[in-house]
Scaffold this motif. Structure first.
Motif, PDB file in Angstrom:
ATOM      1  N   ASP A   1       0.838  -1.201   0.000  1.00 24.49           N
ATOM      2  CA  ASP A   1       0.000   0.000   0.000  1.00 24.49           C
ATOM      3  C   ASP A   1       0.875   1.255   0.000  1.00 24.49           C
ATOM      4  OD1 ASP A   1      -2.482  -1.176  -0.122  1.00 24.49           O
ATOM      5  OD2 ASP A   1      -2.885  -1.085   2.037  1.00 24.49           O
ATOM      6  N   GLU A   2       1.957   1.222   0.768  1.00 22.02           N
ATOM      7  CA  GLU A   2       2.842   2.382   0.875  1.00 22.02           C
ATOM      8  C   GLU A   2       3.587   2.648  -0.433  1.00 22.02           C
ATOM      9  OE1 GLU A   2       3.174   4.403   3.521  1.00 22.02           O
ATOM     10  OE2 GLU A   2       4.681   5.641   2.501  1.00 22.02           O
ATOM     11  N   PHE A   3       4.037   1.578  -1.083  1.00 19.84           N
ATOM     12  CA  PHE A   3       4.895   1.775  -2.257  1.00 19.84           C
ATOM     13  C   PHE A   3       4.168   1.474  -3.573  1.00 19.84           C
ATOM     14  CE2 PHE A   3       7.784   1.002   1.283  1.00 19.84           C
ATOM     15  CZ  PHE A   3       8.534   2.166   1.206  1.00 19.84           C
ATOM     16  N   VAL A   4       2.868   1.569  -3.537  1.00 18.39           N
ATOM     17  CA  VAL A   4       2.063   1.157  -4.682  1.00 18.39           C
ATOM     18  C   VAL A   4       2.437   1.911  -5.958  1.00 18.39           C
ATOM     19  CG1 VAL A   4       0.168   2.757  -4.196  1.00 18.39           C
ATOM     20  CG2 VAL A   4      -0.302   0.595  -5.330  1.00 18.39           C
ATOM     21  N   ASP A   5       2.794   3.196  -5.838  1.00 15.62           N
ATOM     22  CA  ASP A   5       3.161   3.962  -7.034  1.00 15.62           C
ATOM     23  C   ASP A   5       4.384   3.379  -7.722  1.00 15.62           C
ATOM     24  OD1 ASP A   5       1.143   5.629  -6.411  1.00 15.62           O
ATOM     25  OD2 ASP A   5       2.408   7.262  -5.645  1.00 15.62           O
ATOM     26  N   TYR A   6       5.243   2.759  -6.932  1.00 18.83           N
ATOM     27  CA  TYR A   6       6.452   2.174  -7.511  1.00 18.83           C
ATOM     28  C   TYR A   6       6.164   0.824  -8.164  1.00 18.83           C
ATOM     29  CZ  TYR A   6       9.212   5.831  -5.335  1.00 18.83           C
ATOM     30  OH  TYR A   6       9.744   7.033  -4.993  1.00 18.83           O
ATOM     31  N   PHE A   7       4.959   0.309  -7.994  1.00 24.14           N
ATOM     32  CA  PHE A   7       4.527  -0.888  -8.723  1.00 24.14           C
ATOM     33  C   PHE A   7       3.846  -0.464 -10.028  1.00 24.14           C
ATOM     34  CE2 PHE A   7       1.573  -4.272  -9.871  1.00 24.14           C
ATOM     35  CZ  PHE A   7       2.294  -5.431  -9.612  1.00 24.14           C
TER      36      PHE A   7
ATOM     37  N   ILE B   1      14.625   3.666   4.509  1.00 29.96           N
ATOM     38  CA  ILE B   1      15.599   2.927   3.702  1.00 29.96           C
ATOM     39  C   ILE B   1      15.332   3.140   2.215  1.00 29.96           C
ATOM     40  CG2 ILE B   1      16.446   0.620   3.121  1.00 29.96           C
ATOM     41  CD1 ILE B   1      15.473  -0.194   6.032  1.00 29.96           C
ATOM     42  N   PHE B   2      14.071   3.000   1.854  1.00 29.55           N
ATOM     43  CA  PHE B   2      13.675   3.078   0.444  1.00 29.55           C
ATOM     44  C   PHE B   2      13.988   4.462  -0.130  1.00 29.55           C
ATOM     45  CE2 PHE B   2      10.750   3.493  -3.090  1.00 29.55           C
ATOM     46  CZ  PHE B   2      10.696   2.225  -3.636  1.00 29.55           C
TER      47      PHE B   2
END
Ligand code: HEM
Ligand code: HEM
Ligand code: HEM
Ligand code: HEM
Ligand code: HEM
Ligand code: SF4
Ligand code: SF4
Ligand code: SF4
Ligand code: SF4
Lengths: 402, 366, 74
Positions: free
Chosen positions: B157-163, B307-308
């Protein structure tokens, strides 16, 4: 109607854009009392922050020692639907391809015999059918076999082999990963279904050093495709990449670990003698570069999780093996190493751990393999080496005196 | 092949050792024709790629995310979509994505439209975040120190844009293992989570003799921490040797290890399995412990974001997380992420000394 | 040793050690190897006992061979 539970904590996990596993459990719970109680128990786990499953090592189907993982709830009184909630592992097909007809068969099968919940796929590669009762196991296995499917492995057995998508849809695959996986699975059915080893044994095959199936980290026997010929270069396509904005010097030349590429703005040159066969340039310049034959595989041994000696990645034992059906050389080697492991391995000792305990030399001799520099990162740096009787007859220096 | 599920099953009909069906039965015709004869592929958008064969034939792949835990309802829906646009052909990736295999270019866009309408998440191809490999967790495992599916959900959910859209310097591979058995493949991922226990199993001496076999229990311990306690007809656990792995509980229910207050999550970073550029690397410890704050583990999400973001800001193109950290150095990694360095970060397991610094080469970060 | 005789001996070995020592398939094979029985014969005999349900494979941190009645008991 199945039982309904209030699930305020799990409901929080239906929010947000990523597809929600809670929604999936709720869908199954609408039809299955097992899935409904799974949902109820899971909410309680989220409230109490502990798991409520018990281990069970005895369930299975007649004749097999694996393929079913016994699972019982600690809260069977409260959630009777999951009193038994066993996992069934079904051997997937190479490459994880399906037709809609096959998928619907699995759906009908699992609505009839189980909770309606599945994993596509488990970490080992199997189709995972989550949640059934002991009485359903024999009929389920029977219907699977009537339709051409069989259970996967579990316990101290050869685990279900798996592979990358390989030649089915990848231009880089230098070996037939799907066929090797299918062939080895069929060859070793006895070792898959009847746990007869000290511990588990995993085989994973990938078509090239990109290793899309994490073979080097997850398999006792890692089979990784590679090549010996030069890298073929389509200079026009390389120039296209440059025109489209790729900084060839930065992104390709400087990042090549072999330091064997040059680029003068017009022509890309590779000194193949220094290439480490890492795939960086080939994947980044897809379509412009490609490996050429001879094709084969690097065979590595020993990857395992941290217990007891710490995690290991697989170690190279054969730098290059041609892999053509019926893969006899590979099969003979696997049988030899199993015999040795069965002879000396202790319960729960992975083959990599046994190699450390008894020495790589013994292992290589058992497999009929020669010492070569490709097997090591560097020669030993301690002065404590052993000699065997037969070594005294060998005079390796005569080779360079010639 | 027509499938059959008889109402009444005669279990004597079960055939053994037949293995899986041959994979050729499941390959789309264009793949059968061009098997092993592919020329190249192009990533057309984050969820769409086309593979081109030497014959000129093409196959389009549309990739969508799945939570891996799937109900039969959803599977039927996927099968129906595949029937409508792909002659029924689809596959899964190792990372639990679903790939629709389209042989007819005119069906690509309608397929993607329908998937978008039905709220499938399209993406994950190329230099970005793909789906997360993970284990069973509280959904199905007795060893789990944390739930796995929930961590996957909150991180994705947090990194969905990067998917779905944004790129990262290179692929970022996440993994979750809900206990140190690590059924998943976490020790070689860019960023991975491991469920950990931090306290010894509690010995229920009264029930031990009823529920457990002494030799089996002793043998179950990988570190030989368990010894008999003849006086109590039970066992003792050596606190200096126990690694909180929970194996003993697997064979002996009188040794519960789960502990809501002390179990939690560790984060390890910088692993990779591919041989591209650098040889494969293990993940190393970044965060030794974060609490199990159900249902959405906010501390874990926050630490991951540190970290990301530092990686996306600091890495050169094509550098994986581990390559970036190796280049800048671990002292700098802890400085730029702001993550605290603790005693737990210094190895004290079997080959601890291999990780001690044996050079005066040091970067000053403060 | 005749096959039926061998099967009986294997069954007795597992029966007598139940609760004391767990045998893996390789342990059984090694046990009978010492009595001069070829590995393949022992393996074949175990297979028949398992197929008949007299013995089963169980899993407790490693796979073992145990009495078939253990499964019926649960
Ligand atoms: C004492 C050690 C271990 C125990 C007691 C154990 C137990 C289990 C259990 C109970 C399951 C089934 C989970 C379920 O489906 O409900 C499982 C699955 C699995 N285990 Fe282990 N395990 C151990 C060690 C390992 C290790 C060291 C690995 C590998 C690194 C491993 C790899 C796997 C894999 C790949 C699965 C399948 C998981 C999935 O499909 O998601 N296990 N293990
Ligand atoms: C730092 C200590 C770690 C140790 C000692 C360790 C150990 C292991 C071991 C022993 C295995 C072998 C599995 C097997 O036996 O098949 C293993 C596998 C694996 N480990 Fe680790 N690991 C460590 C860290 C991690 C971490 C931090 C992760 C992930 C976060 C991880 C993920 C995995 C995965 C995914 C596998 C592959 C399992 C499979 O599918 O077979 N490991 N690890
Ligand atoms: C084949 C194995 C080796 C042999 C036979 C060997 C033998 C020796 C000998 C005889 C000395 C002189 C000792 C002294 O002056 O007190 C020495 C010194 C030394 N060795 Fe080794 N050694 C071996 C491997 C290594 C390795 C692998 C290392 C390091 C990785 C190493 C590091 C050193 C160092 C640092 C010294 C001190 C050098 C100095 O005083 O300048 N040795 N070694
Ligand atoms: C292969 C392994 C060996 C290594 C790495 C090794 C290393 C060393 C080192 C570093 C020294 C100190 C040298 C110095 O102070 O200059 C030394 C001294 C010595 N070594 Fe070894 N040695 C090895 C094997 C042996 C063996 C097999 C013997 C006897 C059979 C031996 C006998 C001696 C003696 C007698 C000294 C003292 C020499 C002196 O005081 O000058 N060493 N060795
Ligand atoms: C646990 C670890 C990993 C898993 C389970 C995994 C899984 C996958 C899967 C399923 C694919 C898609 C392949 C297909 O079409 O079926 C893939 C592609 C790929 N993976 Fe991984 N992967 C892992 C780690 C890595 C690592 C560490 C690297 C690189 C160092 C890597 C590099 C790639 C590349 C280059 C591709 C293919 C190119 C592409 O899709 O654009 N993967 N991986
Ligand atoms: S491992 Fe290599 S051959 Fe296999 S899918 Fe990945 S890139 Fe292709
Ligand atoms: S494959 Fe790797 S080592 Fe070989 S030329 Fe390309 S980048 Fe360099
Ligand atoms: S990682 Fe541990 S807790 Fe998770 S499924 Fe595997 S054994 Fe169970
Ligand atoms: S938790 Fe693991 S290390 Fe600790 S006593 Fe139990 S088996 Fe041994």
């Amino acid at each position: 109607m199945t039982k309904k539970y209030d699930t305020p904590l799990l409901d929080e996990l239906e929010k947000g854009p990523f597809p929600s596993f809670v929604t999936e459990i709720k869908k199954a719970a609408a039809k299955s009392a097992m899935a409904a109680d799974e949902l109820g128990q899971l909410e309680k786990s989220f409230r109490d922050k502990v798991t409520y499953w018990k281990h069970g090592g005895i369930v299975g189907v007649r004749g097999y020692g694996g393929g079913v993982i016994g699972r019982y709830s600690q809260l069977a009184d409260k959630f009777p639907g999951v009193a038994h909630f066993h996992t069934v592992r079904v051997n997937q097909t190479s490459g994880l391809f399906y037709t809609s007809e096959t998928m619907k068969f699995f759906c009908d099968l699992w609505d009839k015999y189980g909770s309606g919940l599945t994993n596509f796929h488990g970490s080992t590669g199997d189709i995972i059918l989550l949640g059934t009762v002991t009485e359903n196991l024999e009929p389920l296995a029977t219907v699977l076999s009537m339709n051409g499917f069989d259970l996967g492995g579990s316990g101290s057995a050869m685990r279900t082999p798996s592979c990358c998508v390989g030649p089915a849809r990848c231009e880089w695959s230098m070996i037939d990963t799907l066929d090797i996986t299918y062939d080895l699975t069929q060859e070793f059915q006895d070792e898959l279904h009847r746990p007869q080893f000290p511990y588990k044994f995993k085989i994973k095959t990938v078509g090239c050093p990109v290793d899309c199936n994490a073979s080097i980290a997850r398999a006792d026997l890692s089979i990784i495709g590679t090549w010996k010929g030069p890298i073929a270069i389509d200079q026009d396509k390389v120039k296209d990449y440059a025109k489209k904005g790729m900084n060839i010097q930065e992104e390709i030349v400087n990042m090549c670990p072999g330091k064997c590429i040059t680029w003068d703005g017009n022509t890309l040159n590779i000194n193949n003698a220094d290439c480490l066969h890492c795939m960086h340039c080939i994947t980044k310049l897809a379509g412009a570069l490609k490996p050429t034959p001879p094709f084969g595989a690097v065979i590595l041994i020993g990857a395992k999780a941290p217990f007891v000696i710490g995690a290991t990645l697989s170690w190279v034992i054969v730098p290059f093996m041609e892999l053509k059906p019926p893969y006899q050389e590979l099969k003979d080697m696997i049988r030899n190493m199993w015999d040795w492991w069965n002879e000396y391995g202790k319960n729960r000792e992975r083959i990599g751990e046994l190699i450390i305990r008894r020495g790589m030399r013994e292992f290589l001799e058992v497999c009929g393999l020669e010492p070569t520099p490709e097997l090591v990162r560097e020669p030993r740096n301690d002065p404590f080496w052993f000699w065997k009787e037969e070594d005294f007859e060998k005079k390796p220096w005569e080779e360079f005196l010639k | 092949m027509p499938y059959v599920i008889p109402d009444v099953v005669d279990v004597k009909q079960r055939k053994t050792d037949i293995g899986p069906p041959h994979y050729k039965n499941f390959l789309p015709p264009v793949i059968q024709k061009n098997y092993g004869d592919w020329k190249t592929h192009e990533i057309l958008s984050p969820g769409l790629m086309v593979h081109i064969a030497n014959s000129g034939d093409k196959i389009w792949t549309v990739r969508v995310a799945s939570p891996r835990l799937l109900s039969t309802d959803t599977l039927r829906e996927i099968a129906d979509i595949a029937e409508k646009y792909c002659d029924g052909y689809f596959r899964f990736t190792t990372r639990n994505n679903i790939e629709f295999l389209v042989s007819d270019e005119s069906k690509v866009k309608p397929l993607m439209d329908e998937l978008a309408d039905r709220k499938y998440m399209i993406g994950g191809i190329g230099s970005r975040v793909s789906n997360i490999v993970h284990t069973q967790g509280w959904i199905h495992c007795h060893s789990a120190a944390v739930d796995a599916s929930a961590l996957v959900k909150v991180i994705m959910d947090e990194f969905v844009d990067y998917f779905t859209t944004k790129e990262t310097p290179n692929k970022v591979r996440f993994a979750v293992a809900c206990c140190t058995n690590m059924c998943g493949a976490v020790h070689c991922s860019d960023i991975a989570y491991v469920g950990i226990h931090r306290k010894l199993p509690r010995i229920d001496h009264d029930n031990f003799k009823n529920l457990c076999e002494l030799p089996t229990t002793i043998a179950s311990c990988p570190t030989a921490a368990i010894t008999p306690d003849p006086a109590k007809k039970s066992i003792k656990i050596n606190a200096d040797k126990c690694m909180y792995c929970g194996n003993c509980f697997s064979v002996c229910p009188a040794l519960p290890i789960a502990d809501p207050e002390n179990d939690g999550v560790a984060i390890v970073v910088g692993g990779k399995v591919g041989n591209l550029r650098k040889p494969p690397m293990f993940s190393k410890l970044a965060v030794a412990y974060l609490p199990n704050n159900t249902p959405r583990w906010p501390e874990v999400v926050k630490a991951t974001k540190k970290i990301f973001d530092a990686y996306v800001a600091g890495a050169k193109k094509h550098e994986r997380v581990g390559e970036w950290i190796e280049r800048i150095g671990w002292e700098k990694f802890f400085a730029v992420t702001g993550l605290p360095f603790t005693f737990q970060h210094i190895d004290d397991w079997t080959y601890a000394f291999k990780t001690f610094r044996t050079t005066t080469q040091i970067k000053w970060t403060k | 040793m005749e096959k039926e005789e061998l099967k009986k001996a294997i069954y007795q070995l597992i029966e007598q050690s139940a609760g004391k020592k767990k045998y893996k398939q390789a342990d059984v094979i090694k046990h009978f190897r010492q009595q001069g029985i070829p590995d393949a014969d022992t393996k074949a005999a175990i297979r028949e006992l398992i197929d008949a349900g007299d013995l089963i494979y169980t899993y407790f941190g490693g796979s073992y061979i145990e009495l078939g009645e253990k499964r019926k008991g649960t």
